[in-house]
Design an enzyme around this catalytic site. Sequence first.
Site, short mmCIF file in Angstrom:
data_model
loop_
_atom_site.label_atom_id
_atom_site.label_comp_id
_atom_site.label_asym_id
_atom_site.label_seq_id
_atom_site.Cartn_x
_atom_site.Cartn_y
_atom_site.Cartn_z
N LYS A 54 0.84 -1.20 0.00
CA LYS A 54 0.00 0.00 0.00
C LYS A 54 0.88 1.26 0.00
CE LYS A 54 -1.62 1.61 4.01
NZ LYS A 54 -1.28 3.03 4.20
N ASN A 55 1.88 1.27 0.87
CA ASN A 55 2.66 2.49 1.02
C ASN A 55 3.69 2.68 -0.10
OD1 ASN A 55 1.13 3.06 3.20
ND2 ASN A 55 2.67 2.47 4.73
N CYS A 70 -5.97 7.59 9.20
CA CYS A 70 -6.12 6.77 10.40
C CYS A 70 -5.98 7.61 11.67
CB CYS A 70 -5.04 5.69 10.40
SG CYS A 70 -5.35 4.41 9.19
N ARG A 92 -0.56 14.11 13.35
CA ARG A 92 -0.07 14.04 11.97
C ARG A 92 -0.07 15.41 11.27
NH1 ARG A 92 -2.08 8.61 9.09
NH2 ARG A 92 0.05 8.55 8.36
N ASP A 102 4.12 0.62 11.96
CA ASP A 102 2.96 -0.06 11.38
C ASP A 102 2.84 -1.53 11.80
OD1 ASP A 102 2.35 2.25 10.08
OD2 ASP A 102 3.16 1.66 8.14
N ARG A 146 -8.74 -0.58 4.05
CA ARG A 146 -7.87 0.45 3.47
C ARG A 146 -6.51 -0.12 3.13
NH1 ARG A 146 -7.63 5.88 6.70
NH2 ARG A 146 -6.04 6.06 5.08
N1 EPU Z 1 5.51 14.71 10.85
C1 EPU Z 1 5.54 16.03 11.23
N2 EPU Z 1 5.30 16.99 10.28
C2 EPU Z 1 5.03 16.67 8.99
C3 EPU Z 1 5.01 15.31 8.60
C4 EPU Z 1 5.26 14.35 9.56
O1 EPU Z 1 5.76 16.35 12.38
O2 EPU Z 1 4.82 17.59 8.17
C5 EPU Z 1 5.77 13.67 11.87
C6 EPU Z 1 4.60 12.72 12.12
O3 EPU Z 1 3.64 13.29 12.98
C7 EPU Z 1 5.30 11.52 12.72
C8 EPU Z 1 6.64 11.51 11.98
O4 EPU Z 1 6.77 12.79 11.38
O5 EPU Z 1 5.54 11.72 14.07
C9 EPU Z 1 6.75 10.46 10.89
O6 EPU Z 1 5.57 10.49 10.09
P1 EPU Z 1 5.64 10.26 8.51
O7 EPU Z 1 5.49 11.58 7.83
O8 EPU Z 1 6.83 9.44 8.18
O9 EPU Z 1 4.32 9.44 8.29
P2 EPU Z 1 3.50 9.43 6.95
O10 EPU Z 1 4.41 9.66 5.82
O11 EPU Z 1 2.31 10.26 7.10
C10 EPU Z 1 3.86 6.91 6.38
C11 EPU Z 1 2.98 5.73 6.17
C12 EPU Z 1 2.37 5.33 7.50
C13 EPU Z 1 3.50 5.01 8.48
C14 EPU Z 1 4.45 6.20 8.61
C15 EPU Z 1 5.66 5.94 9.45
C16 EPU Z 1 2.25 6.02 3.90
C17 EPU Z 1 1.14 6.27 2.96
N3 EPU Z 1 1.96 6.05 5.20
O12 EPU Z 1 3.01 7.93 6.91
O13 EPU Z 1 1.59 4.18 7.26
O14 EPU Z 1 2.96 4.72 9.73
O15 EPU Z 1 4.90 6.60 7.29
O16 EPU Z 1 6.38 4.88 8.93
O17 EPU Z 1 3.36 5.75 3.48
C18 EPU Z 1 -0.12 2.63 7.61
O18 EPU Z 1 0.25 2.09 6.56
O19 EPU Z 1 -0.95 2.10 8.38
C19 EPU Z 1 0.43 3.94 7.95
C20 EPU Z 1 -0.10 4.75 8.85
#
Ligand code: EPU
Length: 437
Positions: free
Chosen positions: A28-29, A124, A129, A319, A412
Amino acid sequence: MANAERFIVQGLEGKRTLEGELQVLGAKNAVLPLLASAILFKDGIELSNVPLNEDVKRISEILEKMGVVVTVSNPGKLSINTKSIDEKGTIDRELAKKIRASIFLSGPALARFGRVTFPKPGGCVIGARPIDLFIENYEKMGATITTEGDEYVVTTDGKLKGCHIFFPLQSVSATETFLMAAVLAKGKTILENVACEPEVVALAEYLNACGAKIEGAGSSTITITGTGLLSSKGEIAQVIPDRIEAASFLILGALSAKQLKITHCRPSDMRVVIELLRKAGVDIEEGKNSLTVRNNPDKPTQYQGFSFRTHEYPGVPTDIQPQLATFLTQAVGESPVFETIFEGRLNYTTELVRMGANILICDPHRAIVKGPTPLEAEQIDAPDIRAGFAYIIAALLAKGYTTIRNIYYIDRGHEAIESRLQAIGVDIRRVADTPIV
Ligand code: EPU
């Protein structure tokens, strides 16, 4: 988000009797940023090994609202034609609010059209976030940000400008979004302290195969030289196997199967989970693209607890934290769990406690799981994809029939999960909620 369907799962009461093979689908990711990357292409892209889960459907719908034609052909093939893409750069507000990954589209759209509007994305329920890294760094690339109601309007005079971005923390979505935006920016962009996840590498490799100049993906610094619109020239994006789905199946197998072979996976992407489970006593045989977990149902191994903390790749993925914590409810000892990435990602434990687990929440990031404890069937609500899968595992361990509501969250991330699990002997049924009249 409420769902009109629920799963009813019959528990095995700790018996390890399931048997067979589970095929892991595409990640998915990995597929979500690839779908967004279609905006960087003159003509469009083709993808294979695509999981047709709900998140993929939502991003496809957003693309369609942008004038892109998305065609699904089985099995797992998807083509995206961008020839008649709308130049306005509007990301559908209502759809984007349903899915965090909609933020991926903002980078390529801004870079291509010089303008993008989008709301703060939903997704989620695992924490605040924020999207500050996106807002700050679009400005750094020369864009101007205003807000209209609850939407961001981001514009540039001409092209985005390449620059040096240092991320204060490793963010998967920010890394992938800026990597894509930089492909159409003027000059060189250096991204430092980036995410090193296999999905980032897969995205960069595909874009490079189609003419982009991206160096360093998989390390902590990525350099992108702007090239202009890409052309796929028949290059197909083969979505890498879902390491989280594979690890979830492995944990399910360790707790409930006599023998479970997990196929179409890449064990090298999930090394840390394999090692933790082996340390706990799980019998795992590793093949090149498969993992087999075995148990003697007459003399099941008593697993041992362990402590772990979630960490960016190659550490323990956040995850897989709920599924590992569910495993620990069946392991001997006190096992500290430290969720370092999302402050809301231990909330699901309250439902496990209702089922009989002994879990002490120390603060929003830390819990101690004491095991082993038998679990009882309950009615529980899935709060996100991964906790939703953990609840399937817990339901299998329990005595009686567990009802899991809000299964949209599970859908999802996992395509047709119930029929795949039924094939290895799981008694799981999807039932429509009865409307209250
Ligand atoms: N963060 C910030 N500011 C931002 C962006 C992120 O503070 O502008 C923080 C987040 O709050 C968190 C950390 O950075 O504390 C890392 O978050 P990240 O941005 O890496 O998460 P994401 O990119 O939104 C992806 C996956 C998630 C997975 C996380 C961490 C996708 C589509 N989603 O989310 O997947 O948990 O990386 O590995 O790639 C899931 O598949 O169930 C899922 C939630």
